[in-house]
Design a protein around this motif. Structure first.
Motif, mmCIF file in Angstrom:
data_model
loop_
_atom_site.group_PDB
_atom_site.id
_atom_site.type_symbol
_atom_site.label_atom_id
_atom_site.label_comp_id
_atom_site.label_asym_id
_atom_site.label_seq_id
_atom_site.Cartn_x
_atom_site.Cartn_y
_atom_site.Cartn_z
ATOM 1 N N ILE A 1 -6.829 -8.174 1.121
ATOM 2 C CA ILE A 1 -6.387 -9.211 2.048
ATOM 3 C C ILE A 1 -7.451 -10.294 2.110
ATOM 4 O O ILE A 1 -8.638 -9.999 2.297
ATOM 5 C CB ILE A 1 -6.152 -8.636 3.462
ATOM 6 C CG1 ILE A 1 -5.002 -7.629 3.433
ATOM 7 C CG2 ILE A 1 -5.825 -9.758 4.452
ATOM 8 C CD1 ILE A 1 -4.693 -7.010 4.797
ATOM 9 N N ARG B 1 0.843 -1.201 0.000
ATOM 10 C CA ARG B 1 0.000 0.000 0.000
ATOM 11 C C ARG B 1 0.874 1.245 0.000
ATOM 12 O O ARG B 1 0.578 2.234 -0.673
ATOM 13 C CB ARG B 1 -0.918 -0.001 1.230
ATOM 14 C CG ARG B 1 -2.177 -0.810 1.026
ATOM 15 C CD ARG B 1 -3.149 -0.103 0.149
ATOM 16 N NE ARG B 1 -3.614 1.117 0.817
ATOM 17 C CZ ARG B 1 -4.393 2.029 0.299
ATOM 18 N NH1 ARG B 1 -4.792 1.883 -0.901
ATOM 19 N NH2 ARG B 1 -4.759 3.079 0.970
ATOM 20 N N GLU C 1 -11.210 -8.766 1.373
ATOM 21 C CA GLU C 1 -11.544 -7.344 1.549
ATOM 22 C C GLU C 1 -10.411 -6.455 1.058
ATOM 23 O O GLU C 1 -9.246 -6.838 1.053
ATOM 24 C CB GLU C 1 -11.829 -7.051 3.030
ATOM 25 C CG GLU C 1 -10.625 -7.351 3.913
ATOM 26 C CD GLU C 1 -10.897 -7.239 5.401
ATOM 27 O OE1 GLU C 1 -11.592 -6.287 5.790
ATOM 28 O OE2 GLU C 1 -10.400 -8.081 6.145
ATOM 29 N N LYS C 2 -10.809 -5.266 0.652
ATOM 30 C CA LYS C 2 -9.839 -4.288 0.173
ATOM 31 C C LYS C 2 -9.248 -3.540 1.364
ATOM 32 O O LYS C 2 -9.946 -3.273 2.342
ATOM 33 C CB LYS C 2 -10.562 -3.310 -0.750
ATOM 34 C CG LYS C 2 -9.682 -2.242 -1.373
ATOM 35 C CD LYS C 2 -10.509 -1.359 -2.322
ATOM 36 C CE LYS C 2 -9.600 -0.350 -3.009
ATOM 37 N NZ LYS C 2 -10.312 0.400 -4.057
ATOM 38 N N VAL C 3 -7.966 -3.209 1.297
ATOM 39 C CA VAL C 3 -7.353 -2.322 2.296
ATOM 40 C C VAL C 3 -7.591 -0.898 1.828
ATOM 41 O O VAL C 3 -7.065 -0.485 0.796
ATOM 42 C CB VAL C 3 -5.838 -2.587 2.437
ATOM 43 C CG1 VAL C 3 -5.232 -1.627 3.449
ATOM 44 C CG2 VAL C 3 -5.583 -4.025 2.832
ATOM 45 N N SER C 4 -8.455 -0.178 2.566
ATOM 46 C CA SER C 4 -8.840 1.160 2.072
ATOM 47 C C SER C 4 -8.430 2.255 3.041
ATOM 48 O O SER C 4 -7.979 1.978 4.149
ATOM 49 C CB SER C 4 -10.344 1.193 1.829
ATOM 50 O OG SER C 4 -11.009 0.722 2.976
#
Lengths: 229, 109
Positions: free
Chosen positions: B26, B18, B106-109
């Motif tokens: 993840i 990131r 899930e996305k790391v946002s």
């Protein structure tokens, strides 16, 4: 997963601190909790149990399922004294899943032949612990009987809050030790944390049996530790 | 791609990727039944180009998870995936060991 929480979690992991990332599987915000803290929506005993077991998993909370991503650092054991008990303890600790290292300035004891494949440092604990400090997920086991060698790491372990602190010696030996630690400024509560006589009371007699008693004592201290913030 | 070693933790890799400006998802093993190859809490980290690190099944279903993860990077929505021999996709992607796993992506946002 929130990037800020991920960074915070990684920082705690790097510092060998326990933390749980709580994800609401119905889509609420993630939460990061440390030992002794609480998470919104998840019962406290569920959080505490997860810290003690170190196991991740899905749990039921208020109106939603949550995933507890449990990050507890691997517990390690630091043994002061390369004695016969330490040889047995080193072999068993590995099987039980602990990292272990032995420290003893007496080069006659601290020989690689006696501790094949085990991390062993023939130096004074003062010097070694400056390089690799103790932390709360470390157990300190002092078994040299020699105050010159044992006292410094014992004091350091009690001040650090190691999850286990044990010291070998008869009640008489320990009585004198208590006097020295009081003189060094430690509180009665701190000194009371020392497991002495060391190990679970199972009537252990041989060095191997004493090592079993110590390892059982360490596991109990780890899995039943009090969780304060 | 930067150097990674086998001892790196996927969570550290996710943060590093990131930091390099990549999109990162993840995947996490959240439940297992029977003889699942990787324990609950295991992670696979995936970037927008399909690069990945870590493991959720020891190779059995990684391909499908990576596809779903890249999809999640597009939509931003997390997704729960389930794999097992009882699944209708068993012939395509399944766990040859006979176990069953649920994987959250899930996305790391």
């Amino acid at each position: 997963m929130d990037l800020g929480l991920l960074k915070e979690l990684n920082t705690l992991r790097a510092a060998r601190k326990a933390a749980i990332l709580v994800s609401n599987l119905s889509g609420g915000p993630d939460q990061l909790v440390r030992e002794g803290q609480s998470a919104e929506g998840v019962p406290q005993d569920v959080i505490n149990k997860a810290f003690l077991s170190g196991k991740s998993g899905i749990v039921e909370g208020e109106g939603s399922s949550y995933f507890l991503n449990v990050q507890v650092p691997p517990a390690r054991i630091v043994v002061i004294g390369a004695v016969h008990i330490s040889q047995a303890l080193a072999a068993m600790a590995g099987i039980a899943g602990f990292d272990i290292e032995i420290i003893d300035p007496r080069t006659a004891f601290a020989t690689p032949e006696r501790f094949a494949g085990i991390k062993l440092t023939a130096n004074w604990p003062e010097d070694v612990l400056k390089e690799r400090p103790l932390d709360t997920f470390t157990a300190l086991v002092a078994v040299t009987h020699d105050p010159k060698i044992d006292d410094y790491p014992l004091i350091s372990a009690l001040k650090t809050g190691c999850f286990y602190v044990g010291a070998l010696g008869s009640r008489k030996t320990h009585g004198k030790r208590v006097e020295r630690l009081q003189a060094a400024g430690l509180s009665g509560e701190q000194i009371g944390r020392i497991s002495a006589p060391i190990g679970l009371d199972i009537g252990a007699s041989s060095p191997g049996e004493i090592a079993v008693a110590i390892l059982g004592d360490i596991i109990q201290a780890l899995r039943r530790r009090g969780l304060s913030a | 791609m930067p150097e990674v070693s086998g001892t790196d933790n996927p969570l550290d890799i996710a943060e590093r990727w990131r930091g390099e400006g990549r999109d990162v998802a993840i995947a996490t093993v959240m439940e297992t039944w029977g003889s699942a190859p990787r324990p609950v809490g295991s992670h696979l980290v995936i970037d927008g180009d399909g690069n990945f690190f870590g493991s959720v099944s020891g190779g059995c279903v990684e391909g499908e998870v990576i596809t779903e993860a890249m999809d999640a990077l597009g939509t931003g929505k997390p997704k729960m995936l389930e794999f097992g021999v009882a699944d209708e996709t068993a012939w395509r992607v399944g766990l040859s060991c006979g176990g069953r796993i649920r994987v959250y992506v899930e996305k790391v946002s």
